[in-house]
Design a protein around this motif. Structure first.
Motif, short mmCIF file in Angstrom:
data_model
loop_
_atom_site.label_atom_id
_atom_site.label_comp_id
_atom_site.label_asym_id
_atom_site.label_seq_id
_atom_site.Cartn_x
_atom_site.Cartn_y
_atom_site.Cartn_z
N VAL A 117 -22.82 -34.17 -4.99
CA VAL A 117 -24.04 -33.49 -5.41
C VAL A 117 -24.40 -32.45 -4.36
CG1 VAL A 117 -26.50 -33.75 -5.84
CG2 VAL A 117 -24.89 -35.42 -6.77
N GLU A 118 -24.38 -31.19 -4.75
CA GLU A 118 -24.60 -30.09 -3.81
C GLU A 118 -25.99 -29.47 -3.93
OE1 GLU A 118 -22.27 -28.77 -1.43
OE2 GLU A 118 -21.37 -30.72 -1.88
N ASN A 119 -26.65 -29.64 -5.10
CA ASN A 119 -27.91 -28.94 -5.32
C ASN A 119 -29.05 -29.60 -4.56
OD1 ASN A 119 -29.22 -31.01 -7.25
ND2 ASN A 119 -27.21 -30.63 -8.18
N LYS A 120 -30.05 -28.78 -4.21
CA LYS A 120 -31.20 -29.28 -3.46
C LYS A 120 -32.02 -30.29 -4.26
CE LYS A 120 -31.79 -25.19 -0.53
NZ LYS A 120 -32.71 -24.07 -0.14
N ALA A 121 -31.96 -30.16 -5.58
CA ALA A 121 -32.71 -31.06 -6.44
C ALA A 121 -32.05 -32.44 -6.53
CB ALA A 121 -32.85 -30.47 -7.83
N LYS A 122 -30.83 -32.58 -5.98
CA LYS A 122 -30.10 -33.85 -5.98
C LYS A 122 -29.89 -34.37 -7.40
CE LYS A 122 -31.90 -35.04 -1.42
NZ LYS A 122 -32.66 -36.00 -0.59
N ARG A 123 -29.57 -33.45 -8.29
CA ARG A 123 -29.49 -33.79 -9.71
C ARG A 123 -28.16 -34.43 -10.08
NH1 ARG A 123 -30.50 -29.18 -14.12
NH2 ARG A 123 -28.65 -28.30 -13.08
N ILE A 124 -28.26 -35.48 -10.89
CA ILE A 124 -27.09 -36.03 -11.57
C ILE A 124 -27.45 -36.19 -13.04
CG2 ILE A 124 -26.24 -37.26 -9.52
CD1 ILE A 124 -27.18 -39.86 -10.98
N PHE A 125 -26.44 -36.45 -13.85
CA PHE A 125 -26.65 -36.66 -15.28
C PHE A 125 -26.24 -38.07 -15.65
CE2 PHE A 125 -25.77 -32.15 -14.63
CZ PHE A 125 -26.83 -31.56 -15.30
N LEU A 126 -27.02 -38.69 -16.53
CA LEU A 126 -26.68 -39.99 -17.09
C LEU A 126 -26.48 -39.81 -18.59
CD1 LEU A 126 -29.30 -42.40 -15.41
CD2 LEU A 126 -27.04 -41.75 -14.56
N GLU B 124 -18.59 -25.63 -6.25
CA GLU B 124 -17.38 -25.10 -5.62
C GLU B 124 -16.57 -26.23 -5.00
OE1 GLU B 124 -18.53 -22.17 -2.83
OE2 GLU B 124 -19.31 -20.77 -4.32
N VAL B 125 -17.24 -27.30 -4.63
CA VAL B 125 -16.54 -28.44 -4.01
C VAL B 125 -15.78 -29.25 -5.05
CG1 VAL B 125 -16.86 -30.56 -2.70
CG2 VAL B 125 -18.24 -28.55 -2.16
N GLY B 126 -16.41 -29.46 -6.21
CA GLY B 126 -15.76 -30.25 -7.25
C GLY B 126 -16.77 -30.97 -8.11
#
Length: 368
Positions: free
Chosen positions: A274-283, A298-300
């Motif tokens: 997780v790269e975004n500042k919002a620490k977002r993931i999807f369920l 860019e990392v994966g």
């Protein structure tokens, strides 16, 4: 002033005292610890003006008196001494520390005790008791949800209120909410709801043994606590706490149940990308399982699916993964459920077996 006591006895109390002093300015009286001896008792006090601490230990008093000394230096000196009895003496503005029968001699400059601020005292007969462990557990289940935004200072503490049979403790930062609604067998007095600074609970955790009773006293501006011979207090946070009940859903149509450890392990792995500042993931919630996905970057990208029990339509939820990770770390039991009606509206995270706490999470909008 002159007294003798064991290194271990005084060291323990100075360690606790250190957290209640102000160390920004070594010349400030609030960076000092107050010491007073009489009747073979040593009274120890510390304060940073927002919190206060007092305790006492048994000593051999050779000459009654009082002084204040720089707490940090006293602590470091005591830690360096051999485990033996130590003689303490005040003479000509110097505090002498000399282990008995040892060729060791320390001297610290003192500040007159008359300059030390008076500690707050609780009204007589106002203390009530609750189990130490129960009160500490309430904080453990909520404290991670307090706000760090100092402009909304009234959300930067834990909200404590009386309920019909005990107390509620609440924390929210506006995007998540954690609540404990606990029943106590003890007879609790009525009190006006208060907002407690988190530092109080940091100190409570250090001082508490999680056994026996905790004595509490709540006044208009202060919260006092007593454990054995130690008393400490904090100033309360002023402000109007929001009506948190408004964000708690009355009913929710769907419930997805999973093992706590499965979700914890998956969150820790997927969050690595997780790269975004919002620490977002999807369920992605379906009857086949819960798919956790990180944002592509860019990392994966990371994906993991965990088993669940669920009956309902396939739903995709976007959220800050720490809002789910933190409560699960503190949650007891083996299973938990995510309850919701729509993927973009408030979700309720509940432990199994109808425990007395739960958590509300506001999902992110899909395109945010």
């Amino acid at each position: 002033m002159k007294f003798v006591c064991s290194k271990e006895a005084i060291l323990t109390e100075i360690i606790y005292s250190m957290d209640f002093t102000s160390q920004r300015n070594s010349l400030s009286i609030t960076s000092n610890v107050y010491l007073e001896t009489y009747n073979d008792t040593l009274v120890i006090r510390a304060t940073d003006q927002k919190l206060g601490f007092s305790t006492h230990i048994a000593v051999q008093t050779l000459q009654e008196g009082k002084t204040t000394v720089f707490c940090e230096k006293l602590l470091n000196i005591l830690r360096s001494l051999p485990d033996t009895n130590v003689e303490f003496n005040v003479e000509d503005g110097m505090f002498t520390i000399k282990p008995v029968s040892q060729n060791i001699d320390f001297k610290l400059r003192t500040i007159t005790p008359d300059e030390f601020p008076a500690l707050e005292t609780a009204p007589e007969g106002q203390y009530f008791t609750v189990p130490q462990k129960a009160f500490s557990d309430m904080a453990n289940q909520t404290i991670f949800a307090i706000s760090e935004d100092e402009t909304r200072y009234f959300l930067c503490g834990l909200y404590l209120e009386r309920n019909a049979s005990g107390m509620n403790m609440v924390a929210t930062d506006g995007r998540r909410l954690s609540i404990v609604e606990r029943t106590f067998e003890e007879n609790l007095p009525m009190f006006t709801p208060v907002i407690i600074a988190p530092k109080f609970f940091t100190e409570l955790k250090k001082l508490s043994t999680d056994e026996g009773m905790l004595e509490l006293c709540i006044t208009e501006q202060l919260l006092f606590a007593k454990i054995a011979q130690r008393t400490f207090y904090t100033t309360l946070i002023k402000g109007q706490y929001p009506n948190y009940r408004r964000v708690i859903p009355d009913t929710q149509n769907y419930s997805c149940t999973m093992r706590i450890q499965d979700m914890l392990d998956a969150l820790k792995r997927v969050s690595l990308l997780v790269e975004n500042k919002a620490k977002r993931i999807f369920l992605d919630i379906s009857e086949a399982g819960v798919l956790l996905t990180s944002d592509e970057s860019e990392v994966g990208e990371a994906k993991e699916i965990i088993p669940c029990q669920y009956e309902g339509p396939e739903s995709k939820v976007s959220l800050n993964y720490t809002y789910l990770l933190n409560p699960l770390k503190a949650m007891e039991g083996e299973y938990f459920s995510i309850n919701f009606t729509e993927p973009t509206k408030a979700m309720t995270v509940k432990p199994e077996s109808n425990r007395d706490y739960y958590h509300i999470i506001m999902p992110m909008q899909p395109n945010s």
